[in-house]
Write a protein that holds these residues in place. Sequence first.
Motif, PDB file in Angstrom:
ATOM      1  N   SER A 100      -5.039   1.388  10.972  1.00 43.34           N
ATOM      2  CA  SER A 100      -5.502   2.710  10.224  1.00 43.34           C
ATOM      3  C   SER A 100      -5.791   3.736  11.220  1.00 43.34           C
ATOM      4  O   SER A 100      -6.080   4.943  10.911  1.00 43.34           O
ATOM      5  CB  SER A 100      -6.309   2.522   9.402  1.00 43.34           C
ATOM      6  OG  SER A 100      -7.817   2.525   9.812  1.00 43.34           O
ATOM      7  N   SER A 116      -4.920   6.823  13.402  1.00 42.30           N
ATOM      8  CA  SER A 116      -3.917   7.714  13.401  1.00 42.30           C
ATOM      9  C   SER A 116      -3.812   8.291  14.815  1.00 42.30           C
ATOM     10  O   SER A 116      -4.640   8.197  15.632  1.00 42.30           O
ATOM     11  CB  SER A 116      -4.316   8.885  12.557  1.00 42.30           C
ATOM     12  OG  SER A 116      -5.491   9.500  13.118  1.00 42.30           O
ATOM     13  N   GLU A 164       4.164   9.368  17.906  1.00 39.03           N
ATOM     14  CA  GLU A 164       5.155   9.177  16.666  1.00 39.03           C
ATOM     15  C   GLU A 164       6.469   8.714  17.221  1.00 39.03           C
ATOM     16  O   GLU A 164       6.903   7.774  16.349  1.00 39.03           O
ATOM     17  CB  GLU A 164       5.051  10.519  16.012  1.00 39.03           C
ATOM     18  CG  GLU A 164       3.531  10.640  15.135  1.00 39.03           C
ATOM     19  CD  GLU A 164       3.513  12.064  14.815  1.00 39.03           C
ATOM     20  OE1 GLU A 164       4.240  12.852  14.756  1.00 39.03           O
ATOM     21  OE2 GLU A 164       2.399  12.318  14.276  1.00 39.03           O
ATOM     22  N   TYR A 210     -10.600   5.879   7.050  1.00 36.71           N
ATOM     23  CA  TYR A 210      -9.976   5.029   6.183  1.00 36.71           C
ATOM     24  C   TYR A 210     -10.628   5.178   4.427  1.00 36.71           C
ATOM     25  O   TYR A 210      -9.707   5.195   3.699  1.00 36.71           O
ATOM     26  CB  TYR A 210      -9.932   3.788   6.591  1.00 36.71           C
ATOM     27  CG  TYR A 210      -8.947   2.574   5.615  1.00 36.71           C
ATOM     28  CD1 TYR A 210      -7.887   3.018   5.211  1.00 36.71           C
ATOM     29  CD2 TYR A 210      -9.867   1.678   4.879  1.00 36.71           C
ATOM     30  CE1 TYR A 210      -7.265   2.124   3.979  1.00 36.71           C
ATOM     31  CE2 TYR A 210      -9.288   0.853   4.041  1.00 36.71           C
ATOM     32  CZ  TYR A 210      -7.889   1.048   3.417  1.00 36.71           C
ATOM     33  OH  TYR A 210      -7.436   0.429   2.389  1.00 36.71           O
ATOM     34  N   THR A 228      -1.109   3.731   9.462  1.00 34.38           N
ATOM     35  CA  THR A 228      -0.801   4.812  10.279  1.00 34.38           C
ATOM     36  C   THR A 228       0.486   4.380  11.104  1.00 34.38           C
ATOM     37  O   THR A 228       1.261   5.238  11.568  1.00 34.38           O
ATOM     38  CB  THR A 228      -1.855   5.184  10.999  1.00 34.38           C
ATOM     39  OG1 THR A 228      -2.424   4.039  11.633  1.00 34.38           O
ATOM     40  CG2 THR A 228      -2.668   6.091  10.332  1.00 34.38           C
TER      41      THR A 228
END
Length: 333
Positions: free
Chosen positions: A21, A23, A47, A82, A279
Amino acid sequence: MIETLIKKLPKAELHLHIEGSLSPEMMMRLAEKHQVALPYNSLEEVEKAYQFEDLQSFLDLYYLGASVLIEEEDFYQLMWVYLLKCKEENVVHAEIMFDPQTHLQRGISFSVFMAGFKRAIEQAKKEWGMSVMLILSYLRHLPESDALQTLELAQEYLSDCIAVGLDSSEMGNPPDQFKTVFEKSAKAGLRKVVHAGEEGPPEYIWSAINVIGAERIDHGVRCVEDPALVEHLIEKQIPLTVCPLSNVKLCVFADMKQHNILDLLEKGVLVTVNADDPTYFGGFLNENYLALYRALQMNEEQLIQLVKNSFIASFLPNEVKQNWLKKVKLIRQ
Ligand code: HPA
Ligand code: ZN
């Protein structure tokens, strides 16, 4: 509108890796804070790296990402962010997995990450009455001796955990290789869950059930290749914690239209919807439900059953389960 109903329904999350989780923003910020070298120069590059071919290509990035988690405050922040997301999504109960070996290997002790996790959990309990349980997960790409050592190191924290699990690279690492550590964990009062049948064959699911005595199977979607196994899951009502977005991202299914969760549900398998590593896979819990509506036309009845299943398959005490099931029924009307 089904979107509104998904958001409004109280839900339980049963398959969530806290390290999954993290990011990209937090990863970059913590890398900077601790001067950890990452092979990315920008958020866009992180990403862009999230294109996976299989479980292993994801795990390589997931362990790299976790390398920025060092101090108690980092683990607190990770858990806190989270839990805030749970509040926003109306996830009222979460059974959260964590991978101690990922941190122990880097010289970070139980006292550091457990203190961070527990501080965030206490705060969420106090501030909005969220219910949270922890699942200590062993890494199956490491030998059982390492898991046994982890259990020793965890002694002081076992009362903070509800269960033990088994995750990481599935192929070539069947559950039966971890029989002893699961036996010892059960003797210490912990429940048992096992990742099986994500990439691995139905035999691994049988092994998780018959050799380990797993009460719940994480993923399990390859059970369909063995009709006797599907029958067994139905008869014993052994839950599968299915993660739709994860399965598509890791190419377990070519696209969401191919996903078998609703077929399994219609057959009577106790399937639940979960986020796994949100994520990395493009969405938290509500996004997973939404994806089933968009690709598979999940109807309201199926949605309600899946949400009910999330409580039924949880480790909550029976009377608490019944209370949530009543609330789900009331919201539907
Ligand atoms: N499978 C196996 N190991 C994992 C996963 C998963 O989906 N997520 C984090 N560790
Ligand atoms: Zn998982």
